[in-house]
Design an enzyme around this catalytic site. Sequence first.
Site, PDB file in Angstrom:
ATOM      1  N   ASP A 336      97.095 -24.459 -19.156  1.00  0.00           N
ATOM      2  CA  ASP A 336      96.162 -25.333 -20.090  1.00  0.00           C
ATOM      3  C   ASP A 336      95.078 -24.324 -20.500  1.00  0.00           C
ATOM      4  O   ASP A 336      94.797 -23.388 -20.002  1.00  0.00           O
ATOM      5  CB  ASP A 336      95.395 -26.269 -19.633  1.00  0.00           C
ATOM      6  CG  ASP A 336      94.247 -27.099 -20.176  1.00  0.00           C
ATOM      7  OD1 ASP A 336      94.495 -27.262 -21.402  1.00  0.00           O
ATOM      8  OD2 ASP A 336      93.128 -26.993 -19.765  1.00  0.00           O
ATOM      9  N   ASP A 538      95.525 -32.991 -18.129  1.00  0.00           N
ATOM     10  CA  ASP A 538      96.365 -32.120 -17.596  1.00  0.00           C
ATOM     11  C   ASP A 538      97.305 -32.826 -16.346  1.00  0.00           C
ATOM     12  O   ASP A 538      98.412 -32.232 -15.911  1.00  0.00           O
ATOM     13  CB  ASP A 538      95.974 -30.856 -16.847  1.00  0.00           C
ATOM     14  CG  ASP A 538      95.154 -29.989 -18.059  1.00  0.00           C
ATOM     15  OD1 ASP A 538      95.796 -29.859 -19.037  1.00  0.00           O
ATOM     16  OD2 ASP A 538      94.060 -29.499 -17.883  1.00  0.00           O
TER      17      ASP A 538
END
Length: 637
Positions: A336, A538
């Site tokens: 990420d 996430d």
Amino acid sequence: MSSEAKTLTKGIQKVSLFEKIKPHAELIAAGLSGVLIIAGWLFDKYGQGVDSIIAYLLAFVIGGFAKAKEGIEATYENKELNVEMLMIFAAIGSAIIGFWTEGAILIFIFALSGALETYTMNKSHKEISSLMELQPEEALLLVNGLEKRVPVSELQVGDHILIKPGERVPSDGMIIKGHTNIDEAAITGESMPVSKSSDEEVFAGTVNLTGAITVQVTKASSDTLFQKIIQLVQSAQSEKSPSQLFIERFEGTYVKIVLLVVLAMFFLPHFLLGWSWHESFYRAMILLVVASPCALVASIMPATLSAISNGARHGILVKGGVHLENLSRLGAIAFDKTGTLTKGKPEVTEIIVMEGLDRESLIWKAASIENQSNHPLAQAIVKYAKQTFKKDLLHPDFLEDVPGWGIKAKIKGEQWKIGKAAFVSQDVDNFADGKARELALQGNTLVFIEINGELSAMIALKDVVREETKLAIDHLKKQGIKTVMLTGDSEKTARAIAAESHVDEFFAECLPETKVDHLKELKTKYQTVAMVGDGINDAPALAIANVGIAMGEGTDVALETADIVLMKNDLPRISEAVRLSQRMNRIIKQNVIFSISVIMLLICSNFFQFIDLPFGVIGHEGSTILVILNSLRLLKS
């Protein structure tokens, strides 16, 4: 307090204590079993045989109850014997031929393994409740112009709801009135609030920051993007690891073969080789003991625990051996952007002031104006000014916030406008020789300053890449691992950050479900894939990856969903974890080959009557001790 009330209070306390102990019951039972084994050995050493046998029996019952229950139930349900049953038979067999210590140790090792597995499984389900806490329970429904607070579950598609500043959006919908800034970090992971106005979509679980908005519900509460995140986490966690599938596929065959050979040893040597019944039974019992997978169990568990302990000392928290094992097989690793590769907060990267103006005075006044706003960009400018000039800010004479565009102010007799390019009256492309375009291509967000109708300055801000990011990515590349960045940012910003952080590839404008799709594609291409992240958005990707790695400063959901946590947000630790995994798997392979070789040697020696029970036990237990000692090498840095 009455006696009834006291009784009730004590009852509640007992239930509460029981609930706290329940998840750790198997671990406690394994520990008690170990204590009883030591007691039994001491009793036997000092000639108290009866007490020794009682202690060993208690160790059998307390340590083996959970696994015996599990093995019997699984055998009944699947109509097939399993490793749990073989371990129980081996322990009983060792007791029958008088070797209580070996049987008890066998039970203890197996009980400890099962307890740690159960404990890890219980921990892995907490993230669902953490996610649910972020879902609003009520919404402000508008009915004929009147506000009515209702449960979110009662909202229907087409309903109009009012969302005030500071509240979480209760359902996916379309803005039909109002303008605001929305913090979408829970969905996209993007640190910058997004400006939203009429006919733009909002998502459940995001936060309304500045203005009141009226939203038309477009999805039922069970179909929102936020609910999809929860469903993705649940679905991913239900998938079994390759190791689990391998064990389930072959354990029945292994047990059947061992038991059939033991059964054959009862009869065939007597009729074919002329052995006495006593000798046949004796050899069959030795076979049951030496063929038990005690050494195989010891080949994996101590190595895994040693590696996990080593990792913990270096700030790498691993939630299970299978995750550490998978690290050595990584083909690709996805990151990420916000809060992982970058710091997660915008910082001032460059300030360009028109020639002839006092730079310090301009920045100081701009910060004084921006200090009246809670927007992350404004606060980044204020932080920069305070750190640079170390003096108190001014109070504007007049200030007007223009939602979605910027801010107007009057300070020391000057008319100021601070905001987007379209907010100021001049063409910004030619300012500072076209520097705006160059900075934008580098992933900066640009804030323009106009004083008395004249474009006077430009401030560039960016969520900057962590200092250690490049080093971490370069180390992973040297280990032959493909590096990929997944971000909710625009293509332009993603491209700039990808180049700066040295990743091989990037995917921009990713929602949580898009990240999951990319992870699935990477798994198809590279087999074993890791995901590194820190946000709620996430969580599904962390769960679907073969190895989910969370940053220690991330959200609780990410920490609970992930398989590995970097406690100090230190990305280079990932490369260290990969090396530790490779060492662990190498030692486990050595242990497995050695233990199987010893078992085969003992079985052959027993069949040819070359070995008696004491030497069989020494060989069996000796191999177990040797593989444990080999595993303990992993404790060294």
